[in-house]
Motif scaffolding. Structure first.
Motif, PDB file in Angstrom:
ATOM      1  N   ASP A  74       0.829  -1.210   0.000  1.00 11.71           N
ATOM      2  CA  ASP A  74       0.000   0.000   0.000  1.00 11.71           C
ATOM      3  C   ASP A  74       0.861   1.256   0.000  1.00 11.71           C
ATOM      4  O   ASP A  74       0.507   2.265  -0.626  1.00 11.71           O
ATOM      5  CB  ASP A  74      -0.918   0.020   1.230  1.00 11.71           C
ATOM      6  CG  ASP A  74      -2.012  -1.032   1.162  1.00 11.71           C
ATOM      7  OD1 ASP A  74      -2.218  -1.619   0.075  1.00 11.71           O
ATOM      8  OD2 ASP A  74      -2.654  -1.277   2.203  1.00 11.71           O
ATOM      9  N   ASP A  75       2.001   1.215   0.706  1.00  7.04           N
ATOM     10  CA  ASP A  75       2.888   2.376   0.739  1.00  7.04           C
ATOM     11  C   ASP A  75       3.426   2.693  -0.654  1.00  7.04           C
ATOM     12  O   ASP A  75       3.525   3.860  -1.050  1.00  7.04           O
ATOM     13  CB  ASP A  75       4.051   2.134   1.704  1.00  7.04           C
ATOM     14  CG  ASP A  75       3.611   2.136   3.164  1.00  7.04           C
ATOM     15  OD1 ASP A  75       2.493   2.607   3.455  1.00  7.04           O
ATOM     16  OD2 ASP A  75       4.386   1.656   4.012  1.00  7.04           O
ATOM     17  N   VAL A  76       3.795   1.651  -1.391  1.00  3.14           N
ATOM     18  CA  VAL A  76       4.266   1.846  -2.764  1.00  3.14           C
ATOM     19  C   VAL A  76       3.136   2.436  -3.615  1.00  3.14           C
ATOM     20  O   VAL A  76       3.316   3.433  -4.328  1.00  3.14           O
ATOM     21  CB  VAL A  76       4.757   0.520  -3.363  1.00  3.14           C
ATOM     22  CG1 VAL A  76       5.182   0.706  -4.823  1.00  3.14           C
ATOM     23  CG2 VAL A  76       5.915  -0.049  -2.543  1.00  3.14           C
ATOM     24  N   THR A  77       1.965   1.830  -3.521  1.00  7.79           N
ATOM     25  CA  THR A  77       0.809   2.283  -4.295  1.00  7.79           C
ATOM     26  C   THR A  77       0.448   3.723  -3.969  1.00  7.79           C
ATOM     27  O   THR A  77       0.194   4.542  -4.875  1.00  7.79           O
ATOM     28  CB  THR A  77      -0.399   1.370  -4.016  1.00  7.79           C
ATOM     29  OG1 THR A  77      -0.047   0.022  -4.344  1.00  7.79           O
ATOM     30  CG2 THR A  77      -1.611   1.791  -4.819  1.00  7.79           C
ATOM     31  N   ASP A  78       0.433   4.057  -2.685  1.00  9.98           N
ATOM     32  CA  ASP A  78       0.076   5.419  -2.281  1.00  9.98           C
ATOM     33  C   ASP A  78       1.078   6.433  -2.812  1.00  9.98           C
ATOM     34  O   ASP A  78       0.699   7.548  -3.214  1.00  9.98           O
ATOM     35  CB  ASP A  78      -0.001   5.515  -0.756  1.00  9.98           C
ATOM     36  CG  ASP A  78      -1.201   4.779  -0.181  1.00  9.98           C
ATOM     37  OD1 ASP A  78      -2.108   4.415  -0.956  1.00  9.98           O
ATOM     38  OD2 ASP A  78      -1.224   4.547   1.045  1.00  9.98           O
ATOM     39  N   ARG A  81       0.315   6.928  -6.527  1.00 11.74           N
ATOM     40  CA  ARG A  81      -0.914   7.713  -6.717  1.00 11.74           C
ATOM     41  C   ARG A  81      -0.702   9.175  -6.341  1.00 11.74           C
ATOM     42  O   ARG A  81      -1.289  10.078  -6.951  1.00 11.74           O
ATOM     43  CB  ARG A  81      -2.044   7.079  -5.900  1.00 11.74           C
ATOM     44  CG  ARG A  81      -2.533   5.773  -6.532  1.00 11.74           C
ATOM     45  CD  ARG A  81      -3.617   5.099  -5.730  1.00 11.74           C
ATOM     46  NE  ARG A  81      -4.154   3.947  -6.464  1.00 11.74           N
ATOM     47  CZ  ARG A  81      -4.783   2.926  -5.917  1.00 11.74           C
ATOM     48  NH1 ARG A  81      -4.982   2.916  -4.599  1.00 11.74           N
ATOM     49  NH2 ARG A  81      -5.233   1.932  -6.654  1.00 11.74           N
ATOM     50  N   HIS A  82       0.134   9.424  -5.344  1.00 19.97           N
ATOM     51  CA  HIS A  82       0.459  10.814  -4.997  1.00 19.97           C
ATOM     52  C   HIS A  82       1.154  11.508  -6.161  1.00 19.97           C
ATOM     53  O   HIS A  82       0.845  12.667  -6.485  1.00 19.97           O
ATOM     54  CB  HIS A  82       1.360  10.857  -3.760  1.00 19.97           C
ATOM     55  CG  HIS A  82       1.936  12.214  -3.504  1.00 19.97           C
ATOM     56  ND1 HIS A  82       1.191  13.259  -2.997  1.00 19.97           N
ATOM     57  CD2 HIS A  82       3.187  12.713  -3.730  1.00 19.97           C
ATOM     58  CE1 HIS A  82       1.955  14.331  -2.899  1.00 19.97           C
ATOM     59  NE2 HIS A  82       3.163  14.036  -3.332  1.00 19.97           N
ATOM     60  N   LEU A  83       2.105  10.820  -6.810  1.00 17.35           N
ATOM     61  CA  LEU A  83       2.813  11.423  -7.939  1.00 17.35           C
ATOM     62  C   LEU A  83       1.863  11.698  -9.098  1.00 17.35           C
ATOM     63  O   LEU A  83       2.003  12.710  -9.797  1.00 17.35           O
ATOM     64  CB  LEU A  83       3.952  10.511  -8.391  1.00 17.35           C
ATOM     65  CG  LEU A  83       5.106  10.361  -7.396  1.00 17.35           C
ATOM     66  CD1 LEU A  83       6.108   9.327  -7.890  1.00 17.35           C
ATOM     67  CD2 LEU A  83       5.797  11.691  -7.159  1.00 17.35           C
ATOM     68  N   ALA A  86      -0.200  14.732  -8.136  1.00 15.37           N
ATOM     69  CA  ALA A  86       0.623  15.948  -8.138  1.00 15.37           C
ATOM     70  C   ALA A  86       1.064  16.344  -9.542  1.00 15.37           C
ATOM     71  O   ALA A  86       1.767  17.345  -9.710  1.00 15.37           O
ATOM     72  CB  ALA A  86       1.854  15.739  -7.248  1.00 15.37           C
ATOM     73  N   GLY A  87       0.670  15.565 -10.539  1.00 16.15           N
ATOM     74  CA  GLY A  87       1.045  15.872 -11.908  1.00 16.15           C
ATOM     75  C   GLY A  87       2.478  15.522 -12.253  1.00 16.15           C
ATOM     76  O   GLY A  87       3.005  15.985 -13.270  1.00 16.15           O
ATOM     77  N   ARG A  88       3.098  14.664 -11.436  1.00 16.43           N
ATOM     78  CA  ARG A  88       4.491  14.295 -11.681  1.00 16.43           C
ATOM     79  C   ARG A  88       4.627  12.993 -12.461  1.00 16.43           C
ATOM     80  O   ARG A  88       5.739  12.593 -12.807  1.00 16.43           O
ATOM     81  CB  ARG A  88       5.250  14.152 -10.339  1.00 16.43           C
ATOM     82  CG  ARG A  88       5.156  15.337  -9.418  1.00 16.43           C
ATOM     83  CD  ARG A  88       5.665  16.622 -10.059  1.00 16.43           C
ATOM     84  NE  ARG A  88       7.081  16.594 -10.343  1.00 16.43           N
ATOM     85  CZ  ARG A  88       8.046  16.938  -9.486  1.00 16.43           C
ATOM     86  NH1 ARG A  88       7.718  17.285  -8.251  1.00 16.43           N
ATOM     87  NH2 ARG A  88       9.307  16.913  -9.844  1.00 16.43           N
ATOM     88  N   ALA A  89       3.526  12.314 -12.715  1.00 18.74           N
ATOM     89  CA  ALA A  89       3.576  11.034 -13.427  1.00 18.74           C
ATOM     90  C   ALA A  89       2.349  10.904 -14.324  1.00 18.74           C
ATOM     91  O   ALA A  89       1.237  11.262 -13.931  1.00 18.74           O
ATOM     92  CB  ALA A  89       3.616   9.868 -12.443  1.00 18.74           C
ATOM     93  N   ASP A  90       2.573  10.405 -15.541  1.00 12.14           N
ATOM     94  CA  ASP A  90       1.501  10.117 -16.484  1.00 12.14           C
ATOM     95  C   ASP A  90       0.928   8.750 -16.136  1.00 12.14           C
ATOM     96  O   ASP A  90       1.633   7.738 -16.223  1.00 12.14           O
ATOM     97  CB  ASP A  90       2.070  10.117 -17.905  1.00 12.14           C
ATOM     98  CG  ASP A  90       1.016   9.810 -18.968  1.00 12.14           C
ATOM     99  OD1 ASP A  90      -0.099   9.394 -18.613  1.00 12.14           O
ATOM    100  OD2 ASP A  90       1.337   9.967 -20.163  1.00 12.14           O
TER     101      ASP A  90
END
Length: 218
Positions: A74-78, A81-83, A86-90
């Motif tokens: 979940d930590d990896v997933t969260d 999803r945050h990135l 935040a517009g840092r990942a497509d």
């Protein structure tokens, strides 16, 4: 965690999520040839230090015990999803890549959050936790300190069998949507090659796209 972007302000070709091995290890702020190579090829790299990682206190490390595929994942997933938020990942260009425990986390990402990733790369990753514990018991002995450590951090192959099967990617091959690349050394004594073989076979039976690369004498 650490987010590394391509040099010169270039728009990343995509995001590579790279959970570390161990799992009681950590990524640090410093040079890593694998990540830096990929960054110079135009990818952004996210290295999450999920619970269960060292370096943030003993309580943080032990918070990962028996949380493979659960809170650790979940930590990896969260983080991913945050990135995205935040517009840092497509969200259409994210791949998860890892070795050893990181390989397990990559497979868990493909199995349990299949909509999040467009490709999955597991390098010598565990795929079946019950099989892994059986192998550790045979290799180290039921009464050994090494086997007791693995029971402590993952669970007991008998008493916790159902819980372990629930987070074993090889038992959930039908969930995968992204293509999978499996890489393993034939002589790996930390994670036996049978783990990747089992994952390969399960994905093929489920009609999924999988490539398998095995290195002799490695």
């Amino acid at each position: 965690g650490y987010l590394t972007l391509p040099p010169g302000g270039a728009t990343p070709r995509g995001l590579l999520v790279m959970p570390h091995g161990g799992p009681e290890s950590r990524d640090s702020f410093g040079f890593s040839f694998f990540e830096q190579y990929l960054v110079t090829r135009g990818y952004a790299i996210f290295q999450p230090n999920f619970r269960g990682s060292e370096g943030s206190g003993r309580a943080f490390a032990t918070a990962g015990h028996r949380q493979w595929g659960r809170l650790m994942q979940d930590d990896v997933t969260d983080g991913v999803r945050h990135l995205i938020q935040a517009g840092r990942a497509d969200p259409q260009r994210i791949c998860i890549v890892g070795a050893s425990y990181g390989g397990y986390a990559a497979l868990a990402g493909g199995a349990f959050t299949p909509d999040l990733y467009r490709c999955v790369v597991s390098i010598a990753g565990d795929a079946d936790l019950v099989q892994m514990l059986d192998e550790e018991r045979q290799q180290q002995g039921r009464g050994s300190a090494g086997y007791a450590y693995w029971v402590q951090i993952t669970g007991d192959a008998n008493a916790d069998r159902d819980a372990l099967l629930a987070v074993s990617p090889a038992r959930h091959a039908e969930n995968f949507r992204a293509p999978v690349l499996l890489i393993h050394g034939r002589d790996d004594y930390t994670v036996r090659v049978e783990q990747s073989e089992r994952m390969r076979d399960a994905l093929r039976r489920a009609g999924k796209t999988v490539s398998y690369v095995e290195f002799e004498h490695e």
